[in-house]
Motif scaffolding. Structure first.
Motif, PDB file in Angstrom:
ATOM      1  N   PHE A 184      30.701  13.095  33.824  1.00  0.00           N
ATOM      2  CA  PHE A 184      29.347  13.605  33.939  1.00  0.00           C
ATOM      3  C   PHE A 184      28.841  14.179  32.620  1.00  0.00           C
ATOM      4  CE2 PHE A 184      31.271  14.175  38.178  1.00  0.00           C
ATOM      5  CZ  PHE A 184      30.382  13.420  38.931  1.00  0.00           C
ATOM      6  N   LYS A 185      27.526  14.233  32.494  1.00  0.00           N
ATOM      7  CA  LYS A 185      26.906  15.068  31.479  1.00  0.00           C
ATOM      8  C   LYS A 185      26.625  16.422  32.108  1.00  0.00           C
ATOM      9  CE  LYS A 185      24.973  11.413  28.591  1.00  0.00           C
ATOM     10  NZ  LYS A 185      25.793  10.350  29.207  1.00  0.00           N
ATOM     11  N   VAL A 186      26.464  17.436  31.257  1.00  0.00           N
ATOM     12  CA  VAL A 186      26.321  18.795  31.766  1.00  0.00           C
ATOM     13  C   VAL A 186      25.154  19.493  31.088  1.00  0.00           C
ATOM     14  CG1 VAL A 186      27.462  21.008  32.168  1.00  0.00           C
ATOM     15  CG2 VAL A 186      28.823  18.907  32.108  1.00  0.00           C
ATOM     16  N   ALA A 187      24.320  20.139  31.896  1.00  0.00           N
ATOM     17  CA  ALA A 187      23.238  20.974  31.397  1.00  0.00           C
ATOM     18  C   ALA A 187      23.506  22.417  31.794  1.00  0.00           C
ATOM     19  CB  ALA A 187      21.888  20.521  31.960  1.00  0.00           C
ATOM     20  N   GLY A 188      23.119  23.348  30.938  1.00  0.00           N
ATOM     21  CA  GLY A 188      23.273  24.761  31.246  1.00  0.00           C
ATOM     22  C   GLY A 188      21.922  25.434  31.312  1.00  0.00           C
ATOM     23  N   ASN A 189      21.672  26.172  32.395  1.00  0.00           N
ATOM     24  CA  ASN A 189      20.432  26.927  32.541  1.00  0.00           C
ATOM     25  C   ASN A 189      20.596  28.304  31.914  1.00  0.00           C
ATOM     26  OD1 ASN A 189      18.294  25.526  34.457  1.00  0.00           O
ATOM     27  ND2 ASN A 189      20.329  24.989  35.233  1.00  0.00           N
ATOM     28  N   LEU A 190      19.770  28.616  30.922  1.00  0.00           N
ATOM     29  CA  LEU A 190      19.851  29.913  30.263  1.00  0.00           C
ATOM     30  C   LEU A 190      19.101  30.968  31.068  1.00  0.00           C
ATOM     31  CD1 LEU A 190      19.158  28.993  26.516  1.00  0.00           C
ATOM     32  CD2 LEU A 190      21.363  29.128  27.695  1.00  0.00           C
ATOM     33  N   PRO A 191      19.710  32.132  31.305  1.00  0.00           N
ATOM     34  CA  PRO A 191      18.974  33.216  31.967  1.00  0.00           C
ATOM     35  C   PRO A 191      17.875  33.779  31.082  1.00  0.00           C
ATOM     36  CG  PRO A 191      21.149  33.961  31.283  1.00  0.00           C
ATOM     37  CD  PRO A 191      21.110  32.484  31.034  1.00  0.00           C
ATOM     38  N   ASN A 192      18.087  33.729  29.782  1.00  0.00           N
ATOM     39  CA  ASN A 192      17.076  34.131  28.800  1.00  0.00           C
ATOM     40  C   ASN A 192      17.449  33.516  27.462  1.00  0.00           C
ATOM     41  OD1 ASN A 192      18.885  36.030  27.328  1.00  0.00           O
ATOM     42  ND2 ASN A 192      18.770  37.178  29.252  1.00  0.00           N
ATOM     43  N   ALA A 193      16.538  33.619  26.507  1.00  0.00           N
ATOM     44  CA  ALA A 193      16.740  32.944  25.215  1.00  0.00           C
ATOM     45  C   ALA A 193      17.992  33.433  24.497  1.00  0.00           C
ATOM     46  CB  ALA A 193      15.511  33.140  24.334  1.00  0.00           C
ATOM     47  N   GLY A 194      18.318  34.723  24.628  1.00  0.00           N
ATOM     48  CA  GLY A 194      19.465  35.276  23.913  1.00  0.00           C
ATOM     49  C   GLY A 194      20.786  34.665  24.317  1.00  0.00           C
ATOM     50  N   HIS A 195      20.873  34.140  25.523  1.00  0.00           N
ATOM     51  CA  HIS A 195      22.140  33.588  26.005  1.00  0.00           C
ATOM     52  C   HIS A 195      22.453  32.222  25.397  1.00  0.00           C
ATOM     53  CE1 HIS A 195      22.253  36.753  29.099  1.00  0.00           C
ATOM     54  NE2 HIS A 195      23.544  36.489  29.134  1.00  0.00           N
ATOM     55  N   ILE A 196      21.579  31.709  24.569  1.00  0.00           N
ATOM     56  CA  ILE A 196      21.925  30.467  23.873  1.00  0.00           C
ATOM     57  C   ILE A 196      23.105  30.715  22.935  1.00  0.00           C
ATOM     58  CG2 ILE A 196      20.399  30.736  21.869  1.00  0.00           C
ATOM     59  CD1 ILE A 196      19.768  27.719  22.146  1.00  0.00           C
ATOM     60  N   LEU A 197      23.343  31.983  22.588  1.00  0.00           N
ATOM     61  CA  LEU A 197      24.481  32.325  21.735  1.00  0.00           C
ATOM     62  C   LEU A 197      25.809  32.100  22.450  1.00  0.00           C
ATOM     63  CD1 LEU A 197      23.092  35.619  20.122  1.00  0.00           C
ATOM     64  CD2 LEU A 197      23.078  33.295  19.171  1.00  0.00           C
ATOM     65  N   SER A 198      25.766  31.962  23.795  1.00  0.00           N
ATOM     66  CA  SER A 198      26.993  31.667  24.547  1.00  0.00           C
ATOM     67  C   SER A 198      27.406  30.214  24.410  1.00  0.00           C
ATOM     68  CB  SER A 198      26.794  31.995  26.034  1.00  0.00           C
ATOM     69  OG  SER A 198      26.527  33.363  26.223  1.00  0.00           O
ATOM     70  N   VAL A 199      26.494  29.391  23.919  1.00  0.00           N
ATOM     71  CA  VAL A 199      26.755  27.957  23.791  1.00  0.00           C
ATOM     72  C   VAL A 199      27.426  27.714  22.448  1.00  0.00           C
ATOM     73  CG1 VAL A 199      25.735  25.655  23.753  1.00  0.00           C
ATOM     74  CG2 VAL A 199      24.759  27.445  25.220  1.00  0.00           C
ATOM     75  N   SER A 200      28.598  27.153  22.473  1.00  0.00           N
ATOM     76  CA  SER A 200      29.354  26.911  21.250  1.00  0.00           C
ATOM     77  C   SER A 200      30.180  25.655  21.415  1.00  0.00           C
ATOM     78  CB  SER A 200      30.268  28.111  20.954  1.00  0.00           C
ATOM     79  OG  SER A 200      31.272  28.205  21.951  1.00  0.00           O
ATOM     80  N   ASP A 201      31.061  25.414  20.464  1.00  0.00           N
ATOM     81  CA  ASP A 201      31.940  24.249  20.549  1.00  0.00           C
ATOM     82  C   ASP A 201      32.886  24.351  21.743  1.00  0.00           C
ATOM     83  OD1 ASP A 201      30.808  23.078  18.357  1.00  0.00           O
ATOM     84  OD2 ASP A 201      32.267  23.886  16.938  1.00  0.00           O
ATOM     85  N   MET A 202      33.091  25.582  22.243  1.00  0.00           N
ATOM     86  CA  MET A 202      33.930  25.756  23.424  1.00  0.00           C
ATOM     87  C   MET A 202      33.271  25.140  24.648  1.00  0.00           C
ATOM     88  SD  MET A 202      35.263  29.294  25.190  1.00  0.00           S
ATOM     89  CE  MET A 202      36.087  29.817  23.694  1.00  0.00           C
ATOM     90  N   ALA A 203      31.946  25.105  24.641  1.00  0.00           N
ATOM     91  CA  ALA A 203      31.188  24.549  25.767  1.00  0.00           C
ATOM     92  C   ALA A 203      30.097  23.647  25.200  1.00  0.00           C
ATOM     93  CB  ALA A 203      30.575  25.658  26.607  1.00  0.00           C
ATOM     94  N   ARG A 204      30.470  22.422  24.896  1.00  0.00           N
ATOM     95  CA  ARG A 204      29.542  21.500  24.246  1.00  0.00           C
ATOM     96  C   ARG A 204      28.629  20.876  25.299  1.00  0.00           C
ATOM     97  NH1 ARG A 204      27.262  21.631  19.453  1.00  0.00           N
ATOM     98  NH2 ARG A 204      26.294  19.622  18.991  1.00  0.00           N
ATOM     99  N   LEU A 205      27.574  21.600  25.648  1.00  0.00           N
ATOM    100  CA  LEU A 205      26.625  21.121  26.644  1.00  0.00           C
ATOM    101  C   LEU A 205      25.884  19.885  26.142  1.00  0.00           C
ATOM    102  CD1 LEU A 205      25.126  24.573  27.658  1.00  0.00           C
ATOM    103  CD2 LEU A 205      26.447  23.078  29.169  1.00  0.00           C
TER     104      LEU A 205
END
Length: 271
Positions: A184-205
């Motif tokens: 599958f491909k995976v999309a992540g819903n951000l609760p707010n703009a600041g949480h884009i910092l949670s996206v990294s190479d550990m979670a390659r959305l």
């Protein structure tokens, strides 16, 4: 490869004990539906548009109320009752094990109606927090095996993770890797703009989604797009409700949009 049509996919569902008693073909409409308890469940799809194709004028001026807005990236699956009202199983099912069964039923129903109708683009399917907690490991394994058994390609399905999962970097990385491992491909819903910092190479959305109205209200559209571009992950602005929001997002360089504004029924009603 061309997918089997809807009647053929409904027929294949009879080979699955958990599906055969629930999924049927509506002979008049030519679509599949599912019966859960006393409720008839049907599929609806909200388009996700690539507005870089400059199709906005076509959307609003076409005499036949065209539902095209540039090119569709894909479609968000929605579960409806037979009376066209949205059905939220999380409001009606308290038992988590039963909820897993219902969710798998709804996903399969949407896949049958999506692939069987020869729709193009990606099929986006939401996952609720309660489901992530109910399935302990190998997220995506069951649904991937169902799709492949139907002769369908999991790589055309995007699993949407809820914002609560995106907020936890380690858990997010585990989920993304698991779903991607099963195709599958995976999309992540951000609760707010600041949480884009949670996206990294550990979670390659594969995609990031966020409420377009909230981003504009918080004046975060430009920095959010800039950071997403640095990550190289497409950003989808969801819940775009009116032309003012769309115009503002487009000025900041938004490419992918979704929401009530782009639904064909709304376009025709406002003409």
């Amino acid at each position: 490869m061309i997918s089997p049509d809807i009647p053929a996919l409904v027929e294949r569902a009879t080979d699955h004990p958990s599906l055969r008693e629930h999924i049927s073909l509506d002979m008049r409409e030519g679509t599949a539906f599912a019966q859960f308890r006393a409720v008839r469940l049907e599929s609806a799809y909200q388009p996700i548009f690539d507005v870089s194709m400059n199709g906005f004028q076509t959307l609003w001026s076409s005499p036949d109320c065209a539902d095209r807005f540039g090119d569709e990236l894909g479609f968000q699956a929605l579960t409806e009752r037979a009376d066209d009202e949205l059905f939220d199983p999380f409001d009606t099912v308290a038992d988590d094990r039963e909820l897993v069964v219902l969710d798998r039923l709804a996903r399969t129903l949407h896949a049958i109606n999506f692939f069987g109708a020869q729709r193009h683009g990606m099929l986006f399917l939401r996952v609720h927090e309660r489901l992530l907690k109910s399935v302990k490991y190998d997220h995506g394994q069951h649904f991937s095996s169902v799709l492949m058994g139907f002769g369908l390609n999991p790589s055309r399905v995007t699993i949407e993770l809820p914002s609560v999962a995106v907020a936890h970097r380690t858990f997010l990385g585990y989920l993304v890797n698991s779903y991607q491992r099963y195709g599958f491909k995976v999309a992540g819903n951000l609760p707010n703009a600041g949480h884009i910092l949670s996206v990294s190479d550990m979670a390659r959305l594969d995609f990031i989604k966020i409420d377009g109205g909230a981003v504009l209200r918080d004046a975060m559209a430009k920095p959010l797009l800039s950071y997403a571009n640095r990550l190289g992950i497409p950003l989808i602005f969801d819940r775009v409700a009116n032309e003012t929001q769309f115009d503002s997002l487009q000025q900041f360089g938004a490419r992918f949009v979704q929401g009530p504004l782009f639904e064909p029924k709304k376009v025709c009603a406002e003409r």
